[in-house]
Design a protein around this motif. Structure first.
Motif, PDB file in Angstrom:
ATOM      1  N   ALA A   1      -3.434  60.903  18.998  1.00 38.64           N
ATOM      2  CA  ALA A   1      -2.135  61.428  18.574  1.00 38.64           C
ATOM      3  C   ALA A   1      -1.925  61.317  17.074  1.00 38.64           C
ATOM      4  CB  ALA A   1      -1.017  60.672  19.297  1.00 38.64           C
ATOM      5  N   ALA A   2      -2.880  60.713  16.348  1.00 39.19           N
ATOM      6  CA  ALA A   2      -2.671  60.435  14.927  1.00 39.19           C
ATOM      7  C   ALA A   2      -2.509  61.699  14.111  1.00 39.19           C
ATOM      8  CB  ALA A   2      -3.833  59.606  14.384  1.00 39.19           C
ATOM      9  N   GLU A   3      -1.650  61.611  13.103  1.00 37.19           N
ATOM     10  CA  GLU A   3      -1.432  62.705  12.168  1.00 37.19           C
ATOM     11  C   GLU A   3      -2.033  62.366  10.810  1.00 37.19           C
ATOM     12  OE1 GLU A   3       2.669  64.869  13.608  1.00 37.19           O
ATOM     13  OE2 GLU A   3       2.828  63.281  12.105  1.00 37.19           O
ATOM     14  N   HIS A   4      -2.438  63.395  10.089  1.00 36.34           N
ATOM     15  CA  HIS A   4      -2.917  63.275   8.714  1.00 36.34           C
ATOM     16  C   HIS A   4      -1.906  63.907   7.772  1.00 36.34           C
ATOM     17  CE1 HIS A   4      -7.510  62.501   8.971  1.00 36.34           C
ATOM     18  NE2 HIS A   4      -6.918  62.004  10.038  1.00 36.34           N
ATOM     19  N   TRP A   5      -1.781  63.305   6.602  1.00 33.30           N
ATOM     20  CA  TRP A   5      -1.062  63.957   5.518  1.00 33.30           C
ATOM     21  C   TRP A   5      -2.000  64.933   4.830  1.00 33.30           C
ATOM     22  CZ3 TRP A   5      -2.211  64.533   0.408  1.00 33.30           C
ATOM     23  CH2 TRP A   5      -1.206  65.050  -0.404  1.00 33.30           C
ATOM     24  N   ALA A   6      -1.483  66.075   4.418  1.00 29.45           N
ATOM     25  CA  ALA A   6      -2.223  67.020   3.589  1.00 29.45           C
ATOM     26  C   ALA A   6      -1.233  67.691   2.649  1.00 29.45           C
ATOM     27  CB  ALA A   6      -2.934  68.066   4.443  1.00 29.45           C
ATOM     28  N   LYS A   7      -1.744  68.292   1.589  1.00 27.47           N
ATOM     29  CA  LYS A   7      -0.868  68.990   0.653  1.00 27.47           C
ATOM     30  C   LYS A   7      -0.093  70.099   1.350  1.00 27.47           C
ATOM     31  CE  LYS A   7      -3.415  68.074  -3.612  1.00 27.47           C
ATOM     32  NZ  LYS A   7      -4.150  68.654  -4.762  1.00 27.47           N
ATOM     33  N   SER A   8      -0.680  70.655   2.392  1.00 28.55           N
ATOM     34  CA  SER A   8      -0.028  71.735   3.136  1.00 28.55           C
ATOM     35  C   SER A   8       0.974  71.230   4.164  1.00 28.55           C
ATOM     36  CB  SER A   8      -1.088  72.583   3.847  1.00 28.55           C
ATOM     37  OG  SER A   8      -1.844  71.783   4.744  1.00 28.55           O
ATOM     38  N   GLY A   9       1.008  69.903   4.384  1.00 23.19           N
ATOM     39  CA  GLY A   9       1.928  69.322   5.356  1.00 23.19           C
ATOM     40  C   GLY A   9       1.210  68.457   6.375  1.00 23.19           C
ATOM     41  N   TRP A  10       1.954  67.676   7.135  1.00 23.85           N
ATOM     42  CA  TRP A  10       1.373  66.798   8.145  1.00 23.85           C
ATOM     43  C   TRP A  10       0.750  67.635   9.266  1.00 23.85           C
ATOM     44  CZ3 TRP A  10       1.217  61.521   7.624  1.00 23.85           C
ATOM     45  CH2 TRP A  10       2.021  60.964   6.634  1.00 23.85           C
ATOM     46  N   PHE A  11      -0.356  67.168   9.804  1.00 23.88           N
ATOM     47  CA  PHE A  11      -0.986  67.873  10.920  1.00 23.88           C
ATOM     48  C   PHE A  11      -1.659  66.868  11.845  1.00 23.88           C
ATOM     49  CE2 PHE A  11      -4.293  67.490   7.734  1.00 23.88           C
ATOM     50  CZ  PHE A  11      -5.456  67.235   8.449  1.00 23.88           C
ATOM     51  N   ARG A  12      -1.770  67.237  13.103  1.00 28.24           N
ATOM     52  CA  ARG A  12      -2.429  66.384  14.080  1.00 28.24           C
ATOM     53  C   ARG A  12      -3.933  66.647  14.060  1.00 28.24           C
ATOM     54  NH1 ARG A  12      -0.615  65.472  20.410  1.00 28.24           N
ATOM     55  NH2 ARG A  12      -2.348  64.090  20.991  1.00 28.24           N
ATOM     56  N   ARG A  13      -4.729  65.589  14.074  1.00 27.32           N
ATOM     57  CA  ARG A  13      -6.175  65.728  13.876  1.00 27.32           C
ATOM     58  C   ARG A  13      -6.962  65.858  15.187  1.00 27.32           C
ATOM     59  NH1 ARG A  13      -7.367  59.363  12.271  1.00 27.32           N
ATOM     60  NH2 ARG A  13      -7.384  58.586  14.417  1.00 27.32           N
ATOM     61  N   ALA A  14      -6.317  65.806  16.320  1.00 31.31           N
ATOM     62  CA  ALA A  14      -7.017  65.804  17.604  1.00 31.31           C
ATOM     63  C   ALA A  14      -7.944  67.010  17.728  1.00 31.31           C
ATOM     64  CB  ALA A  14      -6.011  65.807  18.748  1.00 31.31           C
ATOM     65  N   ALA A  15      -9.131  66.765  18.284  1.00 34.51           N
ATOM     66  CA  ALA A  15     -10.127  67.806  18.582  1.00 34.51           C
ATOM     67  C   ALA A  15     -10.595  68.555  17.343  1.00 34.51           C
ATOM     68  CB  ALA A  15      -9.591  68.779  19.627  1.00 34.51           C
ATOM     69  N   MET A  16     -10.528  67.912  16.174  1.00 35.06           N
ATOM     70  CA  MET A  16     -11.023  68.525  14.945  1.00 35.06           C
ATOM     71  C   MET A  16     -12.379  67.932  14.571  1.00 35.06           C
ATOM     72  SD  MET A  16      -7.815  68.887  12.319  1.00 35.06           S
ATOM     73  CE  MET A  16      -6.554  70.123  12.575  1.00 35.06           C
ATOM     74  N   PRO A  17     -13.344  68.762  14.186  1.00 34.15           N
ATOM     75  CA  PRO A  17     -14.594  68.226  13.642  1.00 34.15           C
ATOM     76  C   PRO A  17     -14.313  67.436  12.370  1.00 34.15           C
ATOM     77  CG  PRO A  17     -14.769  70.588  14.106  1.00 34.15           C
ATOM     78  CD  PRO A  17     -13.319  70.230  14.212  1.00 34.15           C
ATOM     79  N   VAL A  18     -15.227  66.560  12.020  1.00 38.44           N
ATOM     80  CA  VAL A  18     -15.044  65.714  10.842  1.00 38.44           C
ATOM     81  C   VAL A  18     -16.243  65.840   9.914  1.00 38.44           C
ATOM     82  CG1 VAL A  18     -13.577  64.080  12.063  1.00 38.44           C
ATOM     83  CG2 VAL A  18     -16.057  63.693  12.004  1.00 38.44           C
ATOM     84  N   LYS A  19     -16.032  65.458   8.663  1.00 33.49           N
ATOM     85  CA  LYS A  19     -17.094  65.448   7.669  1.00 33.49           C
ATOM     86  C   LYS A  19     -17.605  64.018   7.530  1.00 33.49           C
ATOM     87  CE  LYS A  19     -18.221  68.524   5.720  1.00 33.49           C
ATOM     88  NZ  LYS A  19     -19.317  69.504   5.922  1.00 33.49           N
ATOM     89  N   ALA A  20     -18.925  63.848   7.611  1.00 37.45           N
ATOM     90  CA  ALA A  20     -19.474  62.486   7.618  1.00 37.45           C
ATOM     91  C   ALA A  20     -20.903  62.470   7.081  1.00 37.45           C
ATOM     92  CB  ALA A  20     -19.453  61.928   9.042  1.00 37.45           C
ATOM     93  N   ILE A  21     -21.403  61.264   6.876  1.00 36.00           N
ATOM     94  CA  ILE A  21     -22.794  61.035   6.517  1.00 36.00           C
ATOM     95  C   ILE A  21     -23.283  59.830   7.316  1.00 36.00           C
ATOM     96  CG2 ILE A  21     -22.309  59.496   4.559  1.00 36.00           C
ATOM     97  CD1 ILE A  21     -24.635  61.001   3.086  1.00 36.00           C
ATOM     98  N   ASN A  22     -24.569  59.829   7.647  1.00 39.30           N
ATOM     99  CA  ASN A  22     -25.167  58.745   8.423  1.00 39.30           C
ATOM    100  C   ASN A  22     -25.496  57.582   7.488  1.00 39.30           C
ATOM    101  OD1 ASN A  22     -27.011  57.078   9.900  1.00 39.30           O
ATOM    102  ND2 ASN A  22     -27.629  58.822  11.147  1.00 39.30           N
ATOM    103  N   PRO A  23     -24.919  56.391   7.704  1.00 40.79           N
ATOM    104  CA  PRO A  23     -25.136  55.270   6.785  1.00 40.79           C
ATOM    105  C   PRO A  23     -26.490  54.575   6.934  1.00 40.79           C
ATOM    106  CG  PRO A  23     -23.706  54.583   8.573  1.00 40.79           C
ATOM    107  CD  PRO A  23     -23.946  56.053   8.766  1.00 40.79           C
ATOM    108  N   LEU A  24     -27.344  55.066   7.823  1.00 39.65           N
ATOM    109  CA  LEU A  24     -28.702  54.525   7.916  1.00 39.65           C
ATOM    110  C   LEU A  24     -29.699  55.360   7.117  1.00 39.65           C
ATOM    111  CD1 LEU A  24     -29.166  53.287  11.601  1.00 39.65           C
ATOM    112  CD2 LEU A  24     -28.360  52.041   9.586  1.00 39.65           C
ATOM    113  N   ASN A  25     -29.678  56.683   7.286  1.00 37.61           N
ATOM    114  CA  ASN A  25     -30.637  57.517   6.557  1.00 37.61           C
ATOM    115  C   ASN A  25     -29.989  58.325   5.433  1.00 37.61           C
ATOM    116  OD1 ASN A  25     -29.276  59.570   7.919  1.00 37.61           O
ATOM    117  ND2 ASN A  25     -30.952  60.015   9.334  1.00 37.61           N
ATOM    118  N   TRP A  26     -28.668  58.227   5.284  1.00 37.74           N
ATOM    119  CA  TRP A  26     -27.901  58.915   4.257  1.00 37.74           C
ATOM    120  C   TRP A  26     -28.157  60.418   4.277  1.00 37.74           C
ATOM    121  CZ3 TRP A  26     -23.931  56.231   3.090  1.00 37.74           C
ATOM    122  CH2 TRP A  26     -24.025  54.829   3.158  1.00 37.74           C
ATOM    123  N   LYS A  27     -28.173  60.956   5.486  1.00 37.58           N
ATOM    124  CA  LYS A  27     -28.258  62.393   5.689  1.00 37.58           C
ATOM    125  C   LYS A  27     -26.964  62.875   6.340  1.00 37.58           C
ATOM    126  CE  LYS A  27     -33.298  62.543   6.239  1.00 37.58           C
ATOM    127  NZ  LYS A  27     -33.570  63.329   5.019  1.00 37.58           N
TER     128      LYS A  27
END
Length: 392
Positions: free
Chosen positions: A260-286
């Motif tokens: 149920a968590a919401e994120h702040w953004a310049k465009s306004g608050w939005f719910r993050r559910a079922a959204m892909p995320v941006k990440a990197i693997n901290p073992l191989n840094w890929k």
């Protein structure tokens, strides 16, 4: 600690009997119990912190406390011998209901920051950085499970503190040194907003090395807001980037877990559910789906409490009196570690840790509370690598 991995206060016999009577799960009852029964505007917020006062910092040079701890076999670095700083923002440790934001000083929320978070997270940076970790009037945990206007107001107030602490850090403490930004969970949410709103000055951007934005699901909207200062990391040694990931057990459907968590953004608050995320693997840094074998794991480290029986009480609903919790050091580096792989939605999936205590209290395969501990030594090494690249 703003995710469904928090389950420690749903285990008492009182909760069990209440569950039987109400037909609700222990988790549902706990989430109801930690929600303030008034609106944000009905209560006066706690006193605003003055960041010229050293007591308003959980860690800073001269008063590092448990942020100065190092794992066994790792030599302690003198803070003044380091070549960079980190502005580190702690996660949620407040489950109180009297006000939507935590007061600062002499409470359980600060106790957890000092004896769990500083040794378990902030200390990762002490081999390369002077650590500046402000106390702030963090929003209560409920805001991430029951979004509302009051919850948004509480997060806005928390951010105002973080922004003032950052301004003090830059104007008074930093002295023109290169610096990292880091935060976990609510601290990550604050750090993302800081990067989005407070980095218009070219001179500030020139000193920025990288951000570690862990445990709050960095979405495409967040990436867009931070693009003028930090791009997603794609290697172990790039700078002017952010490092992000959210840790789940392999086989878990992280994308569709209740959220149920919401994120702040310049465009306004939005719910993050079922959204892909941006990440990197901290073992191989890929930043792709390449699987990293546990042989790349440098070691897991966690704080050692003075009394293990206190841990289930840390997030008891509504309680904010100190428990007498102390940190007796760090255990680790523990090996073997885990395999790790980013799934198609960007979530970090790991093999089950072999150390049994690391799997206790894990809800739905979500290792949120151990995001940093699980990769403690890899993160510590990576901070040094990015600093070395930045310094040339």
């Amino acid at each position: 600690m703003d995710d469904l991995s928090v389950t420690s206060s749903g285990k008492s016999s009182t909760h069990k009997s209440s569950t039987q009577a109400s037909g609700k799960s222990s988790l549902q009852l706990w989430l109801e119990a930690i929600h303030p029964n008034h609106t944000f505007d009905e209560k006066t917020p706690p006193l605003e912190p003055d960041y010229t006062d050293d007591d308003m910092w959980a860690a800073k040079p001269g008063k590092l406390g448990n942020a100065a701890l190092t794992p066994e076999g790792i030599e302690r670095t003198n803070a003044e011998d380091t070549l960079a700083d980190v502005f580190y923002i702690h996660p949620t440790t407040y489950v109180g209901t009297r006000t939507w934001n935590a007061a600062i000083g002499g409470n359980r929320a600060d106790e957890v920051v000092d004896h769990v978070i500083m040794p378990g997270q902030a200390s990762i940076f002490n081999g390369s950085c002077r650590i500046f970790a402000p106390r702030y009037r963090q929003a209560t945990l409920s805001v991430f499970f029951n979004p509302s206007e009051s919850g948004r107001a509480a997060l806005d107030l928390a951010f105002r503190d973080v922004r003032r602490a950052f301004k003090h850090f830059i104007d008074v403490e930093n002295g023109g040194r290169p610096f990292f930004i880091a935060g976990h969970s609510q601290g990550c949410a604050m750090a993302m907003r800081l990067l989005a709103e407070e980095f218009d000055d070219p001179a500030l951007k020139e000193r920025f090395i990288a951000a570690y934005l862990i445990g709050f699901k960095v979405t495409g909207e967040n990436v867009k807001d931070m693009a003028h200062v930090a791009a997603p990391a794609t290697a172990a040694d790039d700078t002017g980037v952010f490092v992000a990931y959210d840790t789940f057990l392999e086989g878990t459907d992280a994308l569709h877990q209740p959220d149920a968590a919401e994120h702040w953004a310049k465009s306004g608050w939005f719910r993050r559910a079922a959204m892909p995320v941006k990440a990197i693997n901290p073992l191989n840094w890929k930043a792709d789906g390449t699987r990293a074998d546990k042989s790349l794991h440098k070691g897991i480290c966690t704080p050692v409490p003075n009394d293990m029986s206190l841990l289930p009480k840390l997030y008891a609903a509504g309680a904010d009196t100190p428990l007498g919790l102390k940190c007796n050091g760090l255990i680790g580096p523990m090996l073997p570690g885990t395999d790790a792989q980013l799934d198609e939605h960007g979530f970090l999936k790991i093999s089950k840790p072999e150390q049994a205590p690391l799997n206790a209290g894990i809800f739905g395969g979500n290792y949120h509370n151990l995001d940093m501990a699980l990769f403690y030594m890899n993160l510590r090494e990576n901070i040094a690598t990015r600093l070395e690249t930045f310094l040339g």
